[in-house]
Design a protein around this motif. Structure first.
Motif, mmCIF file in Angstrom:
data_model
loop_
_atom_site.group_PDB
_atom_site.id
_atom_site.type_symbol
_atom_site.label_atom_id
_atom_site.label_comp_id
_atom_site.label_asym_id
_atom_site.label_seq_id
_atom_site.Cartn_x
_atom_site.Cartn_y
_atom_site.Cartn_z
ATOM 1 N N LYS A 106 -13.725 -13.180 -29.339
ATOM 2 C CA LYS A 106 -12.766 -12.706 -28.546
ATOM 3 C C LYS A 106 -13.491 -10.855 -28.550
ATOM 4 O O LYS A 106 -13.870 -10.470 -29.603
ATOM 5 C CB LYS A 106 -11.009 -12.576 -29.132
ATOM 6 C CG LYS A 106 -10.342 -11.184 -28.312
ATOM 7 C CD LYS A 106 -8.802 -11.627 -28.545
ATOM 8 C CE LYS A 106 -8.935 -11.431 -27.698
ATOM 9 N NZ LYS A 106 -8.027 -11.143 -26.253
ATOM 10 N N GLN A 107 -13.592 -10.814 -27.018
ATOM 11 C CA GLN A 107 -14.425 -9.167 -27.494
ATOM 12 C C GLN A 107 -13.640 -7.986 -26.763
ATOM 13 O O GLN A 107 -14.652 -7.562 -25.809
ATOM 14 C CB GLN A 107 -15.799 -9.273 -26.868
ATOM 15 C CG GLN A 107 -16.793 -10.058 -27.734
ATOM 16 C CD GLN A 107 -18.324 -10.806 -27.700
ATOM 17 O OE1 GLN A 107 -18.543 -10.445 -26.538
ATOM 18 N NE2 GLN A 107 -18.742 -10.059 -28.664
ATOM 19 N N LYS A 161 -12.419 -15.409 -35.614
ATOM 20 C CA LYS A 161 -12.574 -15.068 -34.606
ATOM 21 C C LYS A 161 -12.105 -14.052 -33.531
ATOM 22 O O LYS A 161 -12.007 -13.814 -31.985
ATOM 23 C CB LYS A 161 -12.896 -16.225 -33.146
ATOM 24 C CG LYS A 161 -13.856 -17.871 -33.806
ATOM 25 C CD LYS A 161 -15.349 -17.136 -34.075
ATOM 26 C CE LYS A 161 -15.842 -18.161 -34.313
ATOM 27 N NZ LYS A 161 -17.153 -18.530 -34.499
ATOM 28 N N LEU A 162 -11.728 -12.796 -34.532
ATOM 29 C CA LEU A 162 -10.407 -11.635 -33.711
ATOM 30 C C LEU A 162 -11.338 -10.812 -33.888
ATOM 31 O O LEU A 162 -12.255 -10.600 -34.705
ATOM 32 C CB LEU A 162 -9.513 -11.499 -34.734
ATOM 33 C CG LEU A 162 -8.765 -12.945 -34.766
ATOM 34 C CD1 LEU A 162 -7.157 -13.092 -34.924
ATOM 35 C CD2 LEU A 162 -8.783 -12.713 -32.375
ATOM 36 N N HIS A 216 -1.272 -12.108 -27.749
ATOM 37 C CA HIS A 216 -2.575 -12.516 -27.577
ATOM 38 C C HIS A 216 -3.666 -11.831 -27.900
ATOM 39 O O HIS A 216 -4.525 -12.237 -27.884
ATOM 40 C CB HIS A 216 -2.346 -12.596 -26.209
ATOM 41 C CG HIS A 216 -1.574 -13.562 -24.820
ATOM 42 N ND1 HIS A 216 -1.356 -14.892 -26.141
ATOM 43 C CD2 HIS A 216 -0.545 -13.194 -24.755
ATOM 44 C CE1 HIS A 216 -0.790 -15.789 -25.303
ATOM 45 N NE2 HIS A 216 0.533 -14.584 -23.983
ATOM 46 N N ASP A 217 -3.079 -10.488 -28.278
ATOM 47 C CA ASP A 217 -4.277 -9.323 -28.776
ATOM 48 C C ASP A 217 -4.063 -9.023 -30.350
ATOM 49 O O ASP A 217 -3.247 -7.862 -30.712
ATOM 50 C CB ASP A 217 -4.264 -8.550 -28.193
ATOM 51 C CG ASP A 217 -4.643 -8.710 -26.245
ATOM 52 O OD1 ASP A 217 -6.001 -9.121 -27.037
ATOM 53 O OD2 ASP A 217 -4.245 -8.229 -25.396
ATOM 54 N N ASN A 225 -14.993 -19.673 -24.888
ATOM 55 C CA ASN A 225 -14.194 -19.005 -24.862
ATOM 56 C C ASN A 225 -13.157 -19.188 -26.409
ATOM 57 O O ASN A 225 -12.611 -17.965 -27.198
ATOM 58 C CB ASN A 225 -12.798 -18.198 -23.949
ATOM 59 C CG ASN A 225 -13.096 -17.936 -23.037
ATOM 60 O OD1 ASN A 225 -14.856 -16.693 -22.962
ATOM 61 N ND2 ASN A 225 -12.317 -17.661 -21.055
#
Length: 284
Positions: free
Chosen positions: A10-11, A221-222, A190-191, A5
């Motif tokens: 992040k998916q 990675k976002l 977090h998002d 992770n």
């Protein structure tokens, strides 16, 4: 699992406990509750018009509906916070009731508007100013614990296209977003979705330089959101108009998908969904 992770992009987004999978790119339909948005066909004047447009977006395959009550076109008129809330909240409440499956984002740079929109039934905050136009925005996002879309913009909607200058547009946008992401991490947001801000405080040359090197934004990675839809970077480059810029929008959306875009913010959902489906044929 923790190591995987950490290193992989992040998916997914957590929408009030519902996970939205972004491993396949998604489409966001633009719903403007404004009288002066640059593309006239995107404007809705009544709740019934907004419901009709939202139903069309969802039928055409949109995952997100982005509702804005403050026009961010270059030189847009400034309106009060109360007027923005009065435009947005009744529409959000109606859409949330009529389309519980829809994921609604609030397009605002004002913390109070964002909070009122979330309380009315929206799920995401979409901030063109990444907290720069309201110092309470980040703490509001942290308090509400909702996904946050943040965009790079040089200046404000009123002055952003008055001779924007960069030494290196890509590095400056990346540096800007990196600093914002670091702050949000300390606040346990977090998002986060990043938006390079095509057309916001950038010349046509700046926009195409960013698009040409868009893979660089994968460093975060976002999820990456892009918004080219019918913008001047298309129709000014072609010598046409916003009304004639659908084909150009599809071209740029296709390029962006190949370079890592996870969300396409558009006026024309059907065509954007087709872009996603065809590009997936290449990668799937």
């Amino acid at each position: 699992m923790a190591e995987k992770n950490f290193f992989e992009p992040k998916q997914s987004l957590n929408i009030k406990g519902r996970l939205i999978d972004l491993s396949t790119p998604k489409v966001m339909g633009i719903l403007n509750i404004t009288p002066d948005s640059f593309y006239s066909n995107s404007r809705t004047k009544t709740i019934d018009e907004a419901l009709t447009k939202a139903a069309q977006f969802l039928n055409e395959g949109a995952t997100f509906i982005d509702i804005g009550g403050y026009s961010s076109r270059p030189g847009a008129q400034d309106i009060s916070t109360d007027e923005e809330i009065d435009r947005l909240v009744p529409v959000v409440a109606s859409l949330a009731s009529a389309f519980p499956e829809a994921v609604i984002s609030i397009d605002t740079f004002r913390a109070k508007v964002a909070e009122e929109g979330i309380l009315a039934g929206a799920h995401i905050i979409n901030d063109i100013a990444a907290g720069d136009m309201d110092e309470k925005m980040f703490e509001t996002v942290a308090k509400l614990q909702v996904p946050y879309m943040m965009m790079h913009m040089q200046g404000t909607p009123q002055n952003m296209q008055q001779n924007p200058v960069y030494n290196n547009v890509l590095l400056e946008v990346i540096d800007y977003l990196a600093k914002k992401i670091a702050i949000l991490k300390t606040l346990h947001v977090h998002d986060v979705i990043i938006d390079p801000g095509f057309g916001f405080g950038k010349t046509i040359a700046h926009n195409y330089e960013l698009l040409n090197q868009m893979e660089a934004f994968k460093v975060f990675k976002l999820p990456i959101l892009v918004g080219f839809s019918r913008k001047g970077m298309i129709y000014k480059a072609l010598g046409t108009s916003a009304a004639e810029a659908l084909n150009g929008t599809s071209v740029l959306n296709t390029i962006a998908l190949q370079k890592g875009a996870g969300i396409l913010r558009v006026h024309d959902v059907k065509e954007a969904v087709e872009c996603v489906r065809l590009v997936e044929r290449l990668t799937g």
